[in-house]
Design an enzyme around this catalytic site. Structure first.
Site, short mmCIF file in Angstrom:
data_model
loop_
_atom_site.label_atom_id
_atom_site.label_comp_id
_atom_site.label_asym_id
_atom_site.label_seq_id
_atom_site.Cartn_x
_atom_site.Cartn_y
_atom_site.Cartn_z
N LYS A 82 0.69 -1.05 0.07
CA LYS A 82 -0.09 0.00 0.10
C LYS A 82 0.88 1.35 0.00
CE LYS A 82 -4.05 1.67 2.86
NZ LYS A 82 -4.94 1.20 4.25
N SER A 158 -9.52 0.79 3.18
CA SER A 158 -8.83 1.74 2.42
C SER A 158 -7.68 0.85 1.67
CB SER A 158 -8.05 2.76 3.17
OG SER A 158 -7.28 2.31 4.16
N SER A 182 -9.47 -1.48 7.19
CA SER A 182 -9.14 -1.53 5.89
C SER A 182 -8.22 -2.78 5.39
CB SER A 182 -8.17 -0.42 5.66
OG SER A 182 -8.98 0.86 6.12
#
Length: 467
Positions: A82, A158, A182
């Site tokens: 990420k 996310s 997330s």
């Protein structure tokens, strides 16, 4: 299909074994990953940056390494992170426009380094919600991440890029973060395995924070064994993260075949049933049947715990961005900006009370774990919604997608419990949905044991999307 591509679409453990045995080179495997990203990411939009030269150079070095190096558990396995993890030589974007002007990171995030120490090869950085504030990864700066199983639908957030890249077969392992769900939300919607360890278990050193008292880091994979390999490689205290617990590493890979005999498994009711759609309830029922779990239990104070998490998230998240909110408000995504602004205006007394409620809720949950080893709950209220969809329906009540896709994960993050989200597929459904295997603090081994049992039984599985 080439041998490299066939291996890439399998599991990380198999890839590492093939490279160690000389059946394929690390260079060929990493190149296969880069080629698949090039062929599929125009549709998926999981990646925000590639480190192709770095990846191929490292793969070449692994191909010329000595025998001792080849014993590493993730030898030659490509992975991605990420884009809130520092990657040397790149600005750490955290999904934002504002951070594009930041200086490049001087070194890798600690967990990136630990995975590479275990033999893995970083290939790139992944799309996410701006500053990790969201559950859909419909990022207006980078574009939305598309669910590989249905490109019209969200991947969740996310850490949407992290989940989508694994589901698309671009890489077998990724790293994400989980503040309120997330990791578990995108794992659920993309049909893969995701692990949120206990709060403080994995160090967050050199990652971009969202809510420091709630942020967790963890892996995504297409098998329980791969989750465990990555998790084991990343464990260990680091003083660079004040929130990291001073605990010795507790490897779990050797424990996965221990089965479920003797484990006390309960089904969370109340909030976790009332706010779940039919697909989510059916997924929990299928997992419960496979485990022989029949007793339903309610988690006290769960609604108050979720409310506390909302307030803490708003306030702590806003505190990190006050200067930019004053000077560069137009450069935020509108929804992120408005929530941060609201958080900046919250009275201090509310936050103090939220922290007291959080403590009371944690104590109540600890009493439940005196009776149970594992608790089952849906990971998301429903399967993936369409990109741009604003509401979904639960029991005739319309709920907004962006804040409520995490309504079943947020209460668990609030008190830092370890959770493995496992993918369930309905008999007549083409979309997956996840089930949370929730354990007591520091008992990731139990959640992963149950996950491995379910996977062996065929109850849960993570196929590569047929892109």
């Amino acid at each position: 299909m080439t041998q490299a591509t066939e291996l890439l679409l399998g599991d990380a453990a198999g890839m590492a074994a093939a490279v160690r045995a000389g059946q394929i080179s690390a260079t060929a495997l990493v190149q296969a990953s880069l080629d698949r990203i090039a062929a599929t990411d125009g549709s998926v939009n999981a990646f925000t940056a590639l480190v192709q030269e770095r990846a191929l150079t490292r793969a070449w070095m692994l191909d010329h390494a000595g025998a001792s190096q080849k014993a590493k558990p993730l030898f030659g396995v490509p992975f991605a992170v990420k884009n809130l993890f520092d990657v040397e030589g790149m600005p750490t974007l955290a999904g934002s426009k504002i951070e594009r002007a930041s200086p490049p990171a001087g070194q890798d995030a600690l967990l990136v380094r630990r995975l590479e120490d275990a033999g893995a090869v970083l290939v790139g950085a992944l799309n996410m919600d701006e500053y990790a504030y969201g559950f859909t990864t419909e990022n207006s700066h980078e574009g939305p991440v598309h669910n590989p199983h249905d490109l019209a639908r969200i991947a969740g957030g996310s850490s949407g890029g992290s989940a989508a890249a694994v589901a698309a077969g671009q890489v077998p392992l990724t790293l994400g973060s989980d503040t309120n769900g997330s990791i578990r939300v995108p794992a659920s919607l993309c049909g893969i395995f995701g692990l949120k360890p206990t709060f403080g278990r994995l160090p967050r050193t050199r990652t971009y924070p969202f809510v420091s008292s709630l942020d967790h880091l963890g892996p995504f994979a297409r098998s329980t064994r791969d989750l465990a390999l990555a998790y084991d490689a990343m464990q260990g205290h680091d003083a660079g993260d004040p929130g990291c617990a001073r605990r010795e590493a507790q490897p779990v890979s050797a424990l996965l075949d221990a089965g479920t005999t003797g484990l006390r498994i309960g089904i969370l009711g109340g909030w976790f049933q009332d706010r779940a759609g039919p697909e989510a309830r059916a997924a929990v029922a299928r997992v419960a049947e496979a485990l022989g779990a029949r007793e339903t239990v309610e988690l006290p104070l769960v609604e108050a715990g979720r409310a506390a998490a909302f307030l803490i998230t708003n306030a702590e998240g806003a505190a990190l961005h006050l200067d930019d909110l004053r000077q560069r408000a137009a450069d935020f995504e509108p929804l992120s900006r408005d929530r941060f602004l609201a958080g900046a205006l919250l009275p201090a007394a509310w936050i103090a009370r939220a922290q007291r409620v959080r403590q009371q809720y944690a104590e109540a949950a600890a009493r439940v774990f005196e009776r149970f080893d594992i608790l089952l709950a849906p990971s998301t209220p429903c399967p993936a919604t369409t990109i741009g969809q604003e509401f979904f329906d639960i029991g005739g009540q319309p709920l907004q997608v962006r804040p409520n896709m995490g309504l079943l994960t947020q209460p668990i993050s609030c008190i830092g419990l370890p959770v493995c989200s496992v993918p369930v597929w309905g008999a007549h459904e083409r979309l997956p949905i996840g089930v949370q295997l929730i354990a007591a603090p520091w008992r990731e081994d139990l959640a992963l044991r149950v996950s491995a049992f379910l996977e062996e039984a065929g109850t849960v599985y993570a196929p590569v999307a047929p892109l």
